[in-house]
Design a protein around this motif. Structure first.
Motif, PDB file in Angstrom:
ATOM      1  N   LEU A  19       0.829  -1.211   0.000  1.00  0.00           N
ATOM      2  CA  LEU A  19       0.000   0.000   0.000  1.00  0.00           C
ATOM      3  C   LEU A  19       0.863   1.261   0.000  1.00  0.00           C
ATOM      4  CD1 LEU A  19      -2.750  -1.116   2.547  1.00  0.00           C
ATOM      5  CD2 LEU A  19      -3.054  -0.759   0.081  1.00  0.00           C
ATOM      6  N   ILE A  20       1.912   1.259   0.795  1.00  0.00           N
ATOM      7  CA  ILE A  20       2.813   2.415   0.859  1.00  0.00           C
ATOM      8  C   ILE A  20       3.501   2.608  -0.492  1.00  0.00           C
ATOM      9  CG2 ILE A  20       4.876   3.373   1.985  1.00  0.00           C
ATOM     10  CD1 ILE A  20       2.308   3.227   3.760  1.00  0.00           C
ATOM     11  N   GLU A  21       3.953   1.512  -1.089  1.00  0.00           N
ATOM     12  CA  GLU A  21       4.616   1.584  -2.403  1.00  0.00           C
ATOM     13  C   GLU A  21       3.647   2.062  -3.481  1.00  0.00           C
ATOM     14  OE1 GLU A  21       7.473   1.858  -5.069  1.00  0.00           O
ATOM     15  OE2 GLU A  21       7.817   1.436  -2.941  1.00  0.00           O
ATOM     16  N   ASP A  22       2.396   1.594  -3.427  1.00  0.00           N
ATOM     17  CA  ASP A  22       1.383   2.038  -4.399  1.00  0.00           C
ATOM     18  C   ASP A  22       1.148   3.548  -4.298  1.00  0.00           C
ATOM     19  OD1 ASP A  22       1.055  -0.496  -5.397  1.00  0.00           O
ATOM     20  OD2 ASP A  22      -0.855  -0.884  -4.371  1.00  0.00           O
ATOM     21  N   ALA A  23       1.060   4.070  -3.090  1.00  0.00           N
ATOM     22  CA  ALA A  23       0.842   5.510  -2.905  1.00  0.00           C
ATOM     23  C   ALA A  23       1.975   6.308  -3.534  1.00  0.00           C
ATOM     24  CB  ALA A  23       0.712   5.842  -1.419  1.00  0.00           C
ATOM     25  N   HIS A  24       3.201   5.850  -3.302  1.00  0.00           N
ATOM     26  CA  HIS A  24       4.385   6.508  -3.870  1.00  0.00           C
ATOM     27  C   HIS A  24       4.344   6.440  -5.405  1.00  0.00           C
ATOM     28  CE1 HIS A  24       8.510   7.996  -3.834  1.00  0.00           C
ATOM     29  NE2 HIS A  24       8.763   7.103  -4.774  1.00  0.00           N
ATOM     30  N   THR A  25       4.021   5.275  -5.933  1.00  0.00           N
ATOM     31  CA  THR A  25       3.966   5.077  -7.389  1.00  0.00           C
ATOM     32  C   THR A  25       2.898   5.961  -8.021  1.00  0.00           C
ATOM     33  OG1 THR A  25       4.722   2.800  -7.142  1.00  0.00           O
ATOM     34  CG2 THR A  25       3.629   3.363  -9.217  1.00  0.00           C
ATOM     35  N   PHE A  26       1.688   5.997  -7.418  1.00  0.00           N
ATOM     36  CA  PHE A  26       0.603   6.820  -7.964  1.00  0.00           C
ATOM     37  C   PHE A  26       0.982   8.297  -7.976  1.00  0.00           C
ATOM     38  CE2 PHE A  26      -2.460   3.324  -6.591  1.00  0.00           C
ATOM     39  CZ  PHE A  26      -2.590   2.830  -7.873  1.00  0.00           C
ATOM     40  N   ALA A  27       1.629   8.767  -6.924  1.00  0.00           N
ATOM     41  CA  ALA A  27       2.023  10.176  -6.858  1.00  0.00           C
ATOM     42  C   ALA A  27       3.067  10.496  -7.933  1.00  0.00           C
ATOM     43  CB  ALA A  27       2.560  10.518  -5.477  1.00  0.00           C
ATOM     44  N   PHE A  28       4.032   9.610  -8.109  1.00  0.00           N
ATOM     45  CA  PHE A  28       5.122   9.896  -9.035  1.00  0.00           C
ATOM     46  C   PHE A  28       4.790   9.553 -10.487  1.00  0.00           C
ATOM     47  CE2 PHE A  28       7.314  10.650  -5.164  1.00  0.00           C
ATOM     48  CZ  PHE A  28       8.289  11.584  -5.496  1.00  0.00           C
ATOM     49  N   LYS A  29       3.588   9.041 -10.744  1.00  0.00           N
ATOM     50  CA  LYS A  29       3.138   8.886 -12.136  1.00  0.00           C
ATOM     51  C   LYS A  29       2.957  10.247 -12.796  1.00  0.00           C
ATOM     52  CE  LYS A  29       0.836   4.440 -12.376  1.00  0.00           C
ATOM     53  NZ  LYS A  29      -0.437   3.728 -12.579  1.00  0.00           N
ATOM     54  N   HIS A  30       2.838  11.288 -11.998  1.00  0.00           N
ATOM     55  CA  HIS A  30       2.613  12.640 -12.517  1.00  0.00           C
ATOM     56  C   HIS A  30       3.921  13.373 -12.821  1.00  0.00           C
ATOM     57  CE1 HIS A  30      -1.662  12.322 -11.726  1.00  0.00           C
ATOM     58  NE2 HIS A  30      -1.341  11.761 -10.577  1.00  0.00           N
ATOM     59  N   THR A  31       5.043  12.673 -12.742  1.00  0.00           N
ATOM     60  CA  THR A  31       6.343  13.288 -12.965  1.00  0.00           C
ATOM     61  C   THR A  31       6.455  13.910 -14.351  1.00  0.00           C
ATOM     62  OG1 THR A  31       7.349  11.712 -11.458  1.00  0.00           O
ATOM     63  CG2 THR A  31       8.837  12.857 -12.929  1.00  0.00           C
ATOM     64  N   ILE A  32       5.812  13.330 -15.360  1.00  0.00           N
ATOM     65  CA  ILE A  32       5.917  13.824 -16.730  1.00  0.00           C
ATOM     66  C   ILE A  32       5.443  15.273 -16.836  1.00  0.00           C
ATOM     67  CG2 ILE A  32       5.034  13.498 -19.084  1.00  0.00           C
ATOM     68  CD1 ILE A  32       4.834  10.479 -18.368  1.00  0.00           C
ATOM     69  N   LYS A  33       4.326  15.612 -16.201  1.00  0.00           N
ATOM     70  CA  LYS A  33       3.765  16.967 -16.282  1.00  0.00           C
ATOM     71  C   LYS A  33       4.143  17.847 -15.091  1.00  0.00           C
ATOM     72  CE  LYS A  33       0.970  16.679 -19.937  1.00  0.00           C
ATOM     73  NZ  LYS A  33       0.807  17.638 -20.993  1.00  0.00           N
ATOM     74  N   ALA A  34       4.594  17.239 -14.019  1.00  0.00           N
ATOM     75  CA  ALA A  34       4.886  18.002 -12.796  1.00  0.00           C
ATOM     76  C   ALA A  34       6.221  18.733 -12.919  1.00  0.00           C
ATOM     77  CB  ALA A  34       4.918  17.070 -11.598  1.00  0.00           C
ATOM     78  N   THR A  35       6.271  19.930 -12.325  1.00  0.00           N
ATOM     79  CA  THR A  35       7.537  20.654 -12.243  1.00  0.00           C
ATOM     80  C   THR A  35       8.273  20.293 -10.951  1.00  0.00           C
ATOM     81  OG1 THR A  35       6.377  22.547 -11.264  1.00  0.00           O
ATOM     82  CG2 THR A  35       6.749  22.593 -13.640  1.00  0.00           C
ATOM     83  N   ALA A  36       7.521  19.815  -9.954  1.00  0.00           N
ATOM     84  CA  ALA A  36       8.122  19.370  -8.693  1.00  0.00           C
ATOM     85  C   ALA A  36       7.114  18.513  -7.932  1.00  0.00           C
ATOM     86  CB  ALA A  36       8.525  20.568  -7.834  1.00  0.00           C
TER      87      ALA A  36
END
Length: 196
Positions: free
Chosen positions: A102-119
């Protein structure tokens, strides 16, 4: 006749010359945004058969998650006036392995937005007096989700949240609304209590 034609051309030339002066410079209309009227901050308590309670705003409403894979205690806090949704999903922790996944999934879901995110900034959540721990992900830029978090007591309970707007993600235009809704998320996190 030749002299009159010349005078007529000269007169039209003067009219044309004076009509094209720069005394009235054209200034384009500045780009505008819709006026946003924010409601007064008031909260009510969420109580249900789920193993937690929290405060949420009176100008939002709660709807069950209609996804076919939805589990009990998965629901959405809808902000109709802002076209926003805070998706909440609760999972019981049945083992250390499930907890780590569950902790790893939360991290993965958040960092899926790296392509459009500036930070993507991670903030630690820790309220030991009520066994509340977690991570808050603030996602800057034109990403689909601007805020995600998870809360857990590390033994029995896990709750994940993700904020989305049903609009084209333009950070500059949604920033006032985003800041307003993030205050509600902060209140929710600070007031969340586990029942068991």
């Amino acid at each position: 006749m030749h002299k009159n034609a010349w005078l007529i051309c000269f007169a039209f030339g003067l009219i044309f010359l004076f009509s094209c002066n720069n005394s009235h410079d054209f200034t384009p209309k500045p780009r505008g945004f819709f006026r946003i009227v924010f409601p007064e901050k008031k909260y009510r308590e969420y109580k249900s058969g789920c193993p937690f309670t929290f405060s949420y705003p009176v100008y939002a409403h709660i709807e069950p998650d209609k996804n076919r894979n939805a589990q009990p205690c998965w629901f959405n806090i809808e902000y109709p006036q802002f076209k926003g949704t805070l998706h909440l999903s609760y999972m019981p922790i049945t083992s250390k392995k499930v907890f780590n996944e569950l902790i790893e999934d939360a991290h993965t879901f958040a960092f899926k937005h790296t392509i459009k995110a500036t930070a993507i900034d991670e903030g630690t959540i820790a309220y030991p007096d009520r066994k509340m721990y977690g991570i808050y992900y603030r996602i800057d830029g034109n990403a689909a989700s601007s805020a995600q978090f998870y809360l857990t007591d590390s033994t029995k309970n896990y709750l994940r949240g993700a904020l989305y707007f049903n609009e084209v993600p333009r950070q500059d235009s949604i920033k006032p609304v985003l800041d307003f809704v993030k205050q509600d998320i902060d209140v929710m996190i600070k007031t969340l209590r586990w029942k068991n």
